[in-house]
Design an enzyme around this catalytic site. Structure first.
Site, PDB file in Angstrom:
ATOM      1  N   ARG A 231       0.939  -1.251   0.032  1.00 42.45           N
ATOM      2  CA  ARG A 231      -0.143   0.213   0.039  1.00 42.45           C
ATOM      3  C   ARG A 231       0.994   1.123   0.254  1.00 42.45           C
ATOM      4  NH1 ARG A 231      -3.425  -2.857  -1.604  1.00 42.45           N
ATOM      5  NH2 ARG A 231      -5.487  -3.011  -0.618  1.00 42.45           N
ATOM      6  N   GLU A 260      -3.459   7.239  -4.329  1.00 42.33           N
ATOM      7  CA  GLU A 260      -3.384   6.699  -5.824  1.00 42.33           C
ATOM      8  C   GLU A 260      -4.814   6.842  -6.283  1.00 42.33           C
ATOM      9  OE1 GLU A 260      -2.021   2.651  -5.185  1.00 42.33           O
ATOM     10  OE2 GLU A 260      -3.689   1.979  -6.421  1.00 42.33           O
ATOM     11  N   HIS A 300      -1.291  -0.178  -9.696  1.00 42.68           N
ATOM     12  CA  HIS A 300      -1.926  -1.051  -8.758  1.00 42.68           C
ATOM     13  C   HIS A 300      -2.380  -2.273  -9.592  1.00 42.68           C
ATOM     14  CE1 HIS A 300      -3.807  -1.428  -4.648  1.00 42.68           C
ATOM     15  NE2 HIS A 300      -3.403  -2.795  -5.231  1.00 42.68           N
TER      16      HIS A 300
HETATM   17  P1  NAI Z   1      -1.149 -11.222   5.169  1.00 44.35           P
HETATM   18  O1  NAI Z   1      -1.931 -10.614   6.003  1.00 44.35           O
HETATM   19  O2  NAI Z   1      -1.005 -12.562   4.844  1.00 44.35           O
HETATM   20  O3  NAI Z   1       0.170 -10.812   5.537  1.00 44.35           O
HETATM   21  C1  NAI Z   1       0.697  -9.612   6.452  1.00 44.35           C
HETATM   22  C2  NAI Z   1       1.797  -9.804   7.278  1.00 44.35           C
HETATM   23  O4  NAI Z   1       2.215  -8.513   7.799  1.00 44.35           O
HETATM   24  C3  NAI Z   1       1.568 -10.847   8.253  1.00 44.35           C
HETATM   25  O5  NAI Z   1       2.366 -11.854   8.425  1.00 44.35           O
HETATM   26  C4  NAI Z   1       1.380  -9.781   9.621  1.00 44.35           C
HETATM   27  O6  NAI Z   1       2.078 -10.419  10.922  1.00 44.35           O
HETATM   28  C5  NAI Z   1       2.698  -8.965   9.147  1.00 44.35           C
HETATM   29  N1  NAI Z   1       2.467  -7.705   9.730  1.00 44.35           N
HETATM   30  C6  NAI Z   1       1.255  -6.826  10.131  1.00 44.35           C
HETATM   31  N2  NAI Z   1       1.635  -5.544  10.722  1.00 44.35           N
HETATM   32  C7  NAI Z   1       2.932  -5.732  10.867  1.00 44.35           C
HETATM   33  C8  NAI Z   1       3.862  -4.641  11.199  1.00 44.35           C
HETATM   34  N3  NAI Z   1       3.445  -3.488  11.840  1.00 44.35           N
HETATM   35  N4  NAI Z   1       5.173  -4.759  10.988  1.00 44.35           N
HETATM   36  C9  NAI Z   1       5.645  -5.882  10.386  1.00 44.35           C
HETATM   37  N5  NAI Z   1       4.727  -7.055  10.217  1.00 44.35           N
HETATM   38  C10 NAI Z   1       3.455  -6.828  10.184  1.00 44.35           C
HETATM   39  O7  NAI Z   1      -1.398 -10.176   3.836  1.00 44.35           O
HETATM   40  P2  NAI Z   1      -1.045 -10.490   2.420  1.00 44.35           P
HETATM   41  O8  NAI Z   1      -2.083 -11.373   1.697  1.00 44.35           O
HETATM   42  O9  NAI Z   1       0.384 -10.941   2.283  1.00 44.35           O
HETATM   43  O10 NAI Z   1      -0.966  -8.999   1.710  1.00 44.35           O
HETATM   44  C11 NAI Z   1      -0.038  -7.788   2.184  1.00 44.35           C
HETATM   45  C12 NAI Z   1      -0.664  -6.479   1.688  1.00 44.35           C
HETATM   46  O11 NAI Z   1      -0.356  -6.681   0.421  1.00 44.35           O
HETATM   47  C13 NAI Z   1      -2.162  -6.512   1.774  1.00 44.35           C
HETATM   48  O12 NAI Z   1      -2.384  -6.138   3.153  1.00 44.35           O
HETATM   49  C14 NAI Z   1      -2.574  -5.530   0.612  1.00 44.35           C
HETATM   50  O13 NAI Z   1      -2.417  -4.198   1.338  1.00 44.35           O
HETATM   51  C15 NAI Z   1      -1.415  -5.752  -0.228  1.00 44.35           C
HETATM   52  N6  NAI Z   1      -1.971  -6.238  -1.529  1.00 44.35           N
HETATM   53  C16 NAI Z   1      -1.764  -5.675  -2.875  1.00 44.35           C
HETATM   54  C17 NAI Z   1      -2.121  -6.177  -3.933  1.00 44.35           C
HETATM   55  C18 NAI Z   1      -1.697  -5.478  -5.211  1.00 44.35           C
HETATM   56  O14 NAI Z   1      -2.484  -5.782  -6.271  1.00 44.35           O
HETATM   57  N7  NAI Z   1      -0.808  -4.522  -5.178  1.00 44.35           N
HETATM   58  C19 NAI Z   1      -3.039  -7.490  -4.199  1.00 44.35           C
HETATM   59  C20 NAI Z   1      -3.155  -8.111  -2.500  1.00 44.35           C
HETATM   60  C21 NAI Z   1      -2.813  -7.435  -1.336  1.00 44.35           C
END
Ligand code: NAI
Length: 333
Positions: A231, A260, A300
């Protein structure tokens, strides 16, 4: 039930027939906003995509709302506090294309390491010279992965295929996974200090706002590469611009930017500039970034493959069906 899908594409019409048969169903390519939400005020269920700004002011227009089934993993476009207060269930699509986004990370990284945009630009002009096109290997470089959830894990698996060294940081480290894939969890400072490439995979929350800012850029290696497909708000864009201008950051690959939705629609900015407060400095910084030769920005689109968008839609339809049957799935509130 009255169900409205926002920000839709024509191909989504056919799979949604199942809702049309049983409910009052409408699809629109519009995004809900304060000035149009009134038309949909009696909806029981809405399904937005990430450019729908579902702030409390907009949500307040929906008097019957019971479910928001967002067609995304991220939920930062929805005022979750408001939904909790009003008893509105929010469902998401938690895992639809972890490999998809991870593949995009390497698309951006290889674009940088092999100077693909400059190389292709050059051959299109009939110029086959190599001057200035020297790249670098990923093999043996250190990749710092911030966030080892679904996407971060896929990124690590792919990085191992390139024989990269991996260090990672997560508030909830998974040591078993780390030993299985032969990488180490380290503190944030050590990650910043050791990595040749840093990639972000944490959600947008208060805690992750400007996770990378001036202090963090100062701790990085000179010539570090930054990749952000998570993000836009995770990076202080002014600090990034400064780090690029100083040569601290050699190149960046960004699929996401702060402000964005506004960058996407300049016309909207012109219409709303006096109505809504945008951070003009951030918008200006985005425009500077868009024009730099060592910054590669995609719109994105990291999630946007045939396989992933189908999984998003079918999971959303299942989320809605399950909610109506009284067994909600993938609930975030
Ligand atoms: P997820 O929920 O599986 O993993 C997120 C990880 O971040 C978790 O392991 C969590 O413990 C960790 N985390 C949370 N807060 C933290 C912090 N303050 N410091 C360190 N680690 C922290 O999420 P996933 O599926 O891996 O997606 C990650 C992000 O990618 C989503 O939240 C979304 O914003 C973004 N995304 C972007 C897309 C795109 O098209 N560019 C598509 C899908 C997701």
């Amino acid at each position: 039930m009255k169900i409205i899908f926002f920000e839709t594409e024509p191909w989504e019409c056919e799979p949604c027939q199942i809702l049309k048969n049983e409910h009052e169903f409408k699809m629109t390519d519009e995004r809900p906003a304060e000035d149009n939400a009134g038309q949909y005020a009696d909806a029981d269920i809405i399904s937005p995509f990430i450019y729908s700004d579902l702030s409390a002011d907009v949500l307040a227009k929906f008097s019957n709302l019971k479910l928001i089934a967002t067609r995304s993993a991220g939920i930062d476009h929805i005022d979750i506090g408001y939904c909790k207060k009003k008893g509105i269930t929010v469902c998401n699509v938690p895992a639809y294309g972890d490999n998809t986004v991870a593949e995009h990370v390497f698309g951006l990284l290889l674009t940088i390491s092999h100077r693909l945009v400059d190389a292709v630009d050059r051959t299109r002009k009939g110029d086959f010279s190599l001057k200035g096109l020297e790249g670098f290997d990923l093999c043996d470089k250190t990749l710092g992965v911030i966030g080892t959830g679904n996407i971060g894990r896929c990124v690590i698996k792919i990085a191992k295929g390139f024989s990269m060294n991996v260090v990672a940081y997560d508030v909830k480290p998974d040591e078993e996974f780390a030993s299985h894939l032969d990488f180490h969890y380290v503190g944030m400072d050590e990650l910043l200090n050791k990595s040749d490439v840093i990639t972000l995979h944490v959600p947008a929350t208060k805690a992750t706002h400007h996770l990378l800012s001036t202090e963090q850029f100062e701790k990085m290696k000179d010539g570090v590469i930054i990749i952000n497909t998570a993000r836009g708000t995770l990076i202080d864009i002014q600090a990034l611009l400064h780090a690029i201008s100083e040569g601290k950051v050699a190149a960046a690959g960004l699929d996401v930017l702060p402000e964005e939705p506004t960058v996407r629609e300049e016309a909207e900015l012109l219409r709303s500039i006096y109505q809504k407060k945008h951070n003009m400095e951030t918008l200006l910084a985005n425009h500077v970034l868009l024009r730099l030769r060592n910054v590669f920005i995609t719109p994105h689109s990291a999630f946007y493959t045939r396989e992933a968008v189908q999984k998003i839609l079918y999971t959303t339809l299942d989320n809605i069906g399950s909610f109506i049957e009284g067994n909600p799935k993938n609930v975030c509130t």
